[in-house]
Write a protein that holds these residues in place. Structure first.
Motif, PDB file in Angstrom:
ATOM      1  N   ALA A  90     -43.576   7.841  -4.122  1.00 34.57           N
ATOM      2  CA  ALA A  90     -44.872   8.199  -4.925  1.00 34.57           C
ATOM      3  C   ALA A  90     -44.914   9.799  -5.177  1.00 34.57           C
ATOM      4  CB  ALA A  90     -46.016   7.291  -4.557  1.00 34.57           C
ATOM      5  N   PHE A  91     -45.746   9.935  -6.163  1.00 30.04           N
ATOM      6  CA  PHE A  91     -46.180  11.510  -6.137  1.00 30.04           C
ATOM      7  C   PHE A  91     -47.538  11.752  -6.429  1.00 30.04           C
ATOM      8  CE2 PHE A  91     -45.211  10.809 -10.428  1.00 30.04           C
ATOM      9  CZ  PHE A  91     -43.835  10.187 -10.570  1.00 30.04           C
ATOM     10  N   SER A  92     -48.100  12.975  -6.215  1.00 33.73           N
ATOM     11  CA  SER A  92     -49.177  13.344  -6.521  1.00 33.73           C
ATOM     12  C   SER A  92     -49.165  14.703  -7.815  1.00 33.73           C
ATOM     13  CB  SER A  92     -50.038  13.958  -5.635  1.00 33.73           C
ATOM     14  OG  SER A  92     -50.227  13.164  -4.405  1.00 33.73           O
ATOM     15  N   PHE A  93     -49.796  14.804  -8.834  1.00 35.51           N
ATOM     16  CA  PHE A  93     -49.673  15.776  -9.636  1.00 35.51           C
ATOM     17  C   PHE A  93     -50.361  16.944  -9.184  1.00 35.51           C
ATOM     18  CE2 PHE A  93     -48.563  12.032 -12.094  1.00 35.51           C
ATOM     19  CZ  PHE A  93     -47.538  12.508 -12.858  1.00 35.51           C
ATOM     20  N   ILE A  94     -49.727  18.024  -9.278  1.00 36.49           N
ATOM     21  CA  ILE A  94     -50.208  19.440  -8.805  1.00 36.49           C
ATOM     22  C   ILE A  94     -50.892  20.120 -10.196  1.00 36.49           C
ATOM     23  CG2 ILE A  94     -49.878  21.488  -7.509  1.00 36.49           C
ATOM     24  CD1 ILE A  94     -49.580  18.860  -5.788  1.00 36.49           C
TER      25      ILE A  94
ATOM     26  N   TYR B  30     -43.699  15.623 -27.491  1.00 37.81           N
ATOM     27  CA  TYR B  30     -44.391  14.515 -27.041  1.00 37.81           C
ATOM     28  C   TYR B  30     -44.262  14.618 -25.253  1.00 37.81           C
ATOM     29  CZ  TYR B  30     -44.729  12.466 -31.864  1.00 37.81           C
ATOM     30  OH  TYR B  30     -45.090  12.532 -33.040  1.00 37.81           O
ATOM     31  N   PHE B  31     -43.602  15.317 -24.701  1.00 35.52           N
ATOM     32  CA  PHE B  31     -43.097  15.436 -23.351  1.00 35.52           C
ATOM     33  C   PHE B  31     -43.585  16.865 -22.732  1.00 35.52           C
ATOM     34  CE2 PHE B  31     -40.637  11.947 -25.037  1.00 35.52           C
ATOM     35  CZ  PHE B  31     -40.618  10.852 -24.199  1.00 35.52           C
ATOM     36  N   HIS B  32     -43.713  16.760 -21.489  1.00 34.67           N
ATOM     37  CA  HIS B  32     -44.065  18.046 -20.874  1.00 34.67           C
ATOM     38  C   HIS B  32     -43.516  18.023 -19.399  1.00 34.67           C
ATOM     39  CE1 HIS B  32     -46.023  21.832 -21.313  1.00 34.67           C
ATOM     40  NE2 HIS B  32     -46.101  22.107 -20.042  1.00 34.67           N
ATOM     41  N   LEU B  33     -43.305  19.141 -18.886  1.00 32.38           N
ATOM     42  CA  LEU B  33     -42.841  19.251 -17.284  1.00 32.38           C
ATOM     43  C   LEU B  33     -44.240  19.554 -16.215  1.00 32.38           C
ATOM     44  CD1 LEU B  33     -39.911  21.715 -17.772  1.00 32.38           C
ATOM     45  CD2 LEU B  33     -39.773  19.268 -17.555  1.00 32.38           C
ATOM     46  N   PHE B  34     -44.264  18.479 -15.186  1.00 33.27           N
ATOM     47  CA  PHE B  34     -45.226  18.867 -14.288  1.00 33.27           C
ATOM     48  C   PHE B  34     -44.706  19.186 -12.875  1.00 33.27           C
ATOM     49  CE2 PHE B  34     -46.408  15.971 -17.838  1.00 33.27           C
ATOM     50  CZ  PHE B  34     -47.912  16.074 -17.932  1.00 33.27           C
ATOM     51  N   LEU B  35     -45.645  19.916 -12.267  1.00 31.61           N
ATOM     52  CA  LEU B  35     -45.279  20.082 -10.755  1.00 31.61           C
ATOM     53  C   LEU B  35     -46.060  19.155 -10.110  1.00 31.61           C
ATOM     54  CD1 LEU B  35     -43.850  21.851  -8.517  1.00 31.61           C
ATOM     55  CD2 LEU B  35     -46.457  23.205  -8.812  1.00 31.61           C
ATOM     56  N   VAL B  36     -45.065  18.288  -9.083  1.00 32.91           N
ATOM     57  CA  VAL B  36     -45.631  17.118  -8.264  1.00 32.91           C
ATOM     58  C   VAL B  36     -45.133  17.272  -6.858  1.00 32.91           C
ATOM     59  CG1 VAL B  36     -45.482  15.580 -10.392  1.00 32.91           C
ATOM     60  CG2 VAL B  36     -43.527  15.756  -8.971  1.00 32.91           C
ATOM     61  N   LEU B  37     -45.843  16.599  -6.155  1.00 31.48           N
ATOM     62  CA  LEU B  37     -45.722  16.733  -4.603  1.00 31.48           C
ATOM     63  C   LEU B  37     -45.089  15.165  -4.299  1.00 31.48           C
ATOM     64  CD1 LEU B  37     -45.596  17.846  -1.994  1.00 31.48           C
ATOM     65  CD2 LEU B  37     -48.098  17.425  -1.717  1.00 31.48           C
ATOM     66  N   GLU B  38     -43.738  15.189  -4.036  1.00 38.31           N
ATOM     67  CA  GLU B  38     -43.311  13.748  -3.861  1.00 38.31           C
ATOM     68  C   GLU B  38     -43.432  13.303  -2.277  1.00 38.31           C
ATOM     69  OE1 GLU B  38     -39.303  11.298  -5.085  1.00 38.31           O
ATOM     70  OE2 GLU B  38     -39.299  13.281  -4.482  1.00 38.31           O
ATOM     71  N   ALA B  39     -43.925  12.084  -2.157  1.00 37.46           N
ATOM     72  CA  ALA B  39     -44.280  11.318  -0.798  1.00 37.46           C
ATOM     73  C   ALA B  39     -42.933  10.679  -0.294  1.00 37.46           C
ATOM     74  CB  ALA B  39     -45.277  10.527  -1.045  1.00 37.46           C
TER      75      ALA B  39
END
Length: 392
Positions: free
Chosen positions: A90-94, A77-86
């Motif tokens: 806050a963060f943007s999903f890559i 039910y879960f996964h790993l995401f690469l994100v860019l943290e501000a």
């Protein structure tokens, strides 16, 4: 290489995925050794896990789950995401980290501490929340994510609803908090950074959200008016991601400096019974948008087949590959409807790819002309549904 990866049989091959894993290490010259990897949770907490640099996504996910005491049957039910943290947190999903990816190599090769790996739920249908809430750790993770989404404005709530939510927080009534949040607008949606679309007219600024088997558009029109609309996944016949470099003096690339790469996601949408129209989104997050569309289609097909996303055993990867291959069969199937705007697919392609230097990220095509791009560059949608008279 990416074209080969799209073939369900080759993509699920352990030999091929082993080659991809080794290629990542060799490209970045990272030897196999034990390291500490930091994974971000929605609450802002960080979890450090001991892994090998050669561990792929599922193995790292299992290590995180073990550290958090998340039951094995909830890992799916879960996964790993690469994100860019501000700087404001806050963060943007890559992108969603792929099965063959080595998370340690992916994040360290970017040489930027603002890139992080985030643990987040990986499903779209809120009915699965009940499964997750059965277990204490699953409930805590889901609760933290819901609180974070509310705080960043991803979920909309009235003043009265905010008051009710705050009261439930004070009582530490986590299940009731989540169930109230489920009734709110945009619950479970993934929000993207502001971008540009050609719908309803070219050059419109838009906020895109993915969730509830749709892409939601909040479009800012030239007269500063904001309009909202949604595109259902089941009415998207196909989609594609393209990468292009702007023209300079008649050549397909800048003369000096680093090339400016423009990413676009385009999907062909069934607007009415006999009318298909292409809609294009220009965004650095186009790949993540495509991944969201594919995962929504996958989930719809799994539900239709009566399947489950619970992890039963180490064979999960093979099961998911089988499910995903079902949803990708339409890539090779003939079109269900002919576009009324053109007599050939080349005309359609011209609308969604740059005239020169076009590269498809779904099935790499180094093409000098959009007319050279074949139909296999499009990602077919097995969940596509037509419209009958009763729907109009």
């Amino acid at each position: 290489m990416q074209a080969v990866r799209q073939d369900p049989l080759l993509g699920g091959s352990e030999i091929f995925n082993g080659f991809l894993r080794r290629a990542q290490q060799e490209t970045q010259q990272i030897p196999t050794e034990e390291v500490q990897l930091e994974v971000l949770l929605s609450s802002g907490q960080k979890v450090k896990v001991s892994i090998l640099t050669s561990d792929q996504t599922e193995e790292v996910l299992e290590a995180v789950a073990s550290k958090l005491d998340l039951p094995e049957d909830l890992i799916g039910y879960f996964h790993l995401f690469l994100v860019l943290e501000a700087k404001d947190g806050a963060f943007s999903f890559i992108r969603k980290l792929q099965e063959f990816e080595l998370p340690y190599v992916s994040v360290t090769s970017l040489h930027n501490p603002e890139y992080r790996i985030l643990l987040r739920k990986s499903y779209w249908d809120s009915a699965y929340d009940e499964d997750v809430m059965e277990q204490r750790v699953g409930l805590n993770l889901l609760y933290a994510q819901t609180v974070a989404d509310l705080e960043r404005g991803w979920i909309l709530a009235s003043k009265e609803q905010h008051r009710q939510l705050k009261s439930l927080q004070e009582k530490v009534s986590k299940k009731e908090f989540i169930r109230l949040a489920q009734t709110l607008k945009y619950y479970g949606y993934l929000k993207f950074d502001p971008c540009v679309t050609d719908f309803p007219e070219k050059g419109c600024h838009v906020l895109v959200g993915a969730g509830n088997s749709e892409l939601n558009f909040q479009v800012k029109l030239p007269n500063d008016q904001v309009k909202e609309g949604s595109f259902k996944v089941t009415r998207m016949r196909c989609w594609r991601v393209t990468s292009s470099v702007p023209l300079h003096n008649g050549t397909s690339g800048p003369t000096t400096g680093k090339p400016e790469v423009k990413l676009e996601l385009a999907f062909e949408y069934l607007m009415s019974k006999d009318r298909l129209q292409w809609v294009t989104i220009t965004s650095p997050q186009a790949i993540m948008l495509s991944i969201c569309l594919q995962s929504m289609v996958d989930e719809l097909m799994v539900k239709k087949a009566g399947g489950s996303i619970r992890k039963k055993s180490r064979g999960r990867r093979a099961n998911l590959t089988l499910q995903r291959s079902d949803s990708q069969q339409a890539v090779k199937s003939p079109p269900l409807l002919d576009s009324p705007d053109c007599s050939s697919r080349d005309c359609v392609v011209a609308k969604v790819s740059s005239k020169l230097g076009s590269v498809s990220l779904r099935a790499i095509s180094h093409s000098g002309s959009s007319a050279d791009i074949g139909t296999d560059d499009f990602h077919g949608n097995y969940a596509f549904e037509g419209i009958g008279d009763e729907d109009l």
